[in-house]
Design an enzyme around this catalytic site. Structure first.
Site, PDB file in Angstrom:
ATOM      1  N   HIS A  41       0.829  -1.207   0.000  1.00 30.62           N
ATOM      2  CA  HIS A  41       0.000   0.000   0.000  1.00 30.62           C
ATOM      3  C   HIS A  41       0.861   1.255   0.000  1.00 30.62           C
ATOM      4  O   HIS A  41       1.867   1.335   0.685  1.00 30.62           O
ATOM      5  CB  HIS A  41      -0.908  -0.017   1.234  1.00 30.62           C
ATOM      6  CG  HIS A  41      -1.820   1.149   1.318  1.00 30.62           C
ATOM      7  ND1 HIS A  41      -2.813   1.385   0.394  1.00 30.62           N
ATOM      8  CD2 HIS A  41      -1.890   2.151   2.210  1.00 30.62           C
ATOM      9  CE1 HIS A  41      -3.453   2.490   0.727  1.00 30.62           C
ATOM     10  NE2 HIS A  41      -2.916   2.973   1.824  1.00 30.62           N
ATOM     11  N   GLU A  89      -0.596  -1.111  -4.717  1.00 35.62           N
ATOM     12  CA  GLU A  89      -1.470   0.060  -4.834  1.00 35.62           C
ATOM     13  C   GLU A  89      -0.590   1.290  -4.913  1.00 35.62           C
ATOM     14  O   GLU A  89       0.265   1.516  -4.067  1.00 35.62           O
ATOM     15  CB  GLU A  89      -2.400   0.151  -3.619  1.00 35.62           C
ATOM     16  CG  GLU A  89      -3.361   1.316  -3.650  1.00 35.62           C
ATOM     17  CD  GLU A  89      -2.765   2.626  -3.143  1.00 35.62           C
ATOM     18  OE1 GLU A  89      -3.161   3.683  -3.669  1.00 35.62           O
ATOM     19  OE2 GLU A  89      -1.915   2.592  -2.245  1.00 35.62           O
ATOM     20  N   ASP A 121      -0.670   5.532  -6.901  1.00 30.14           N
ATOM     21  CA  ASP A 121      -1.397   6.526  -7.685  1.00 30.14           C
ATOM     22  C   ASP A 121      -0.451   7.078  -8.735  1.00 30.14           C
ATOM     23  O   ASP A 121       0.654   7.511  -8.399  1.00 30.14           O
ATOM     24  CB  ASP A 121      -1.890   7.668  -6.794  1.00 30.14           C
ATOM     25  CG  ASP A 121      -2.816   7.166  -5.698  1.00 30.14           C
ATOM     26  OD1 ASP A 121      -3.667   6.321  -6.012  1.00 30.14           O
ATOM     27  OD2 ASP A 121      -2.673   7.602  -4.554  1.00 30.14           O
ATOM     28  N   ASP A 148      -0.062  11.881  -3.112  1.00 30.05           N
ATOM     29  CA  ASP A 148      -0.858  11.449  -1.969  1.00 30.05           C
ATOM     30  C   ASP A 148      -1.684  12.640  -1.489  1.00 30.05           C
ATOM     31  O   ASP A 148      -1.151  13.585  -0.912  1.00 30.05           O
ATOM     32  CB  ASP A 148       0.064  10.942  -0.862  1.00 30.05           C
ATOM     33  CG  ASP A 148      -0.700  10.415   0.340  1.00 30.05           C
ATOM     34  OD1 ASP A 148      -1.930  10.625   0.407  1.00 30.05           O
ATOM     35  OD2 ASP A 148      -0.064   9.805   1.202  1.00 30.05           O
TER      36      ASP A 148
END
EC number: 4.6.1.-
Length: 71
Positions: A12, A32, A34, A48
Site C-alpha cells: 500500500h 497500490e 497513484d 498522496d
C-alpha cells in the site's frame, strides 16, 4: 465446486520502483499506487492527497511498468 477466493497481500502507498521490488520480495501479490500520465502515456507523478506529498517518476514508461508487473 471450489468457492474459495484469493487472498490479496497488498503493498500500500508504493511510491517508487524500489518499493515495488521491496513489497514483492516481502510477498505482496498486488501493489497500490497513484499515477498520472501525460498525452504520450509517460508516467508523471505519484501524489498522496492526504499528506500532499508528490513524487516525480521521470522517464518511467508504460513498458517499464508492464515489465515490473510481470517479474
Amino acid at each position: 465446486a471450489d468457492n474459495r477466493r484469493p487472498i490479496w497481500v497488498m503493498g500500500h502507498m508504493v511510491n517508487s520502483l524500489a518499493q515495488i521490488d521491496e513489497f514483492v520480495n516481502l510477498g505482496a501479490n498486488s501493489i497500490e499506487t497513484d499515477v498520472s500520465f501525460d498525452r504520450n502515456c509517460q508516467v508523471l507523478v505519484v501524489f498522496d492527497l492526504k499528506t500532499g506529498h508528490r513524487w516525480q517518476f521521470g522517464g518511467i514508461t508504460n513498458k517499464v511498468l508492464n515489465e515490473a508487473a510481470y517479474k
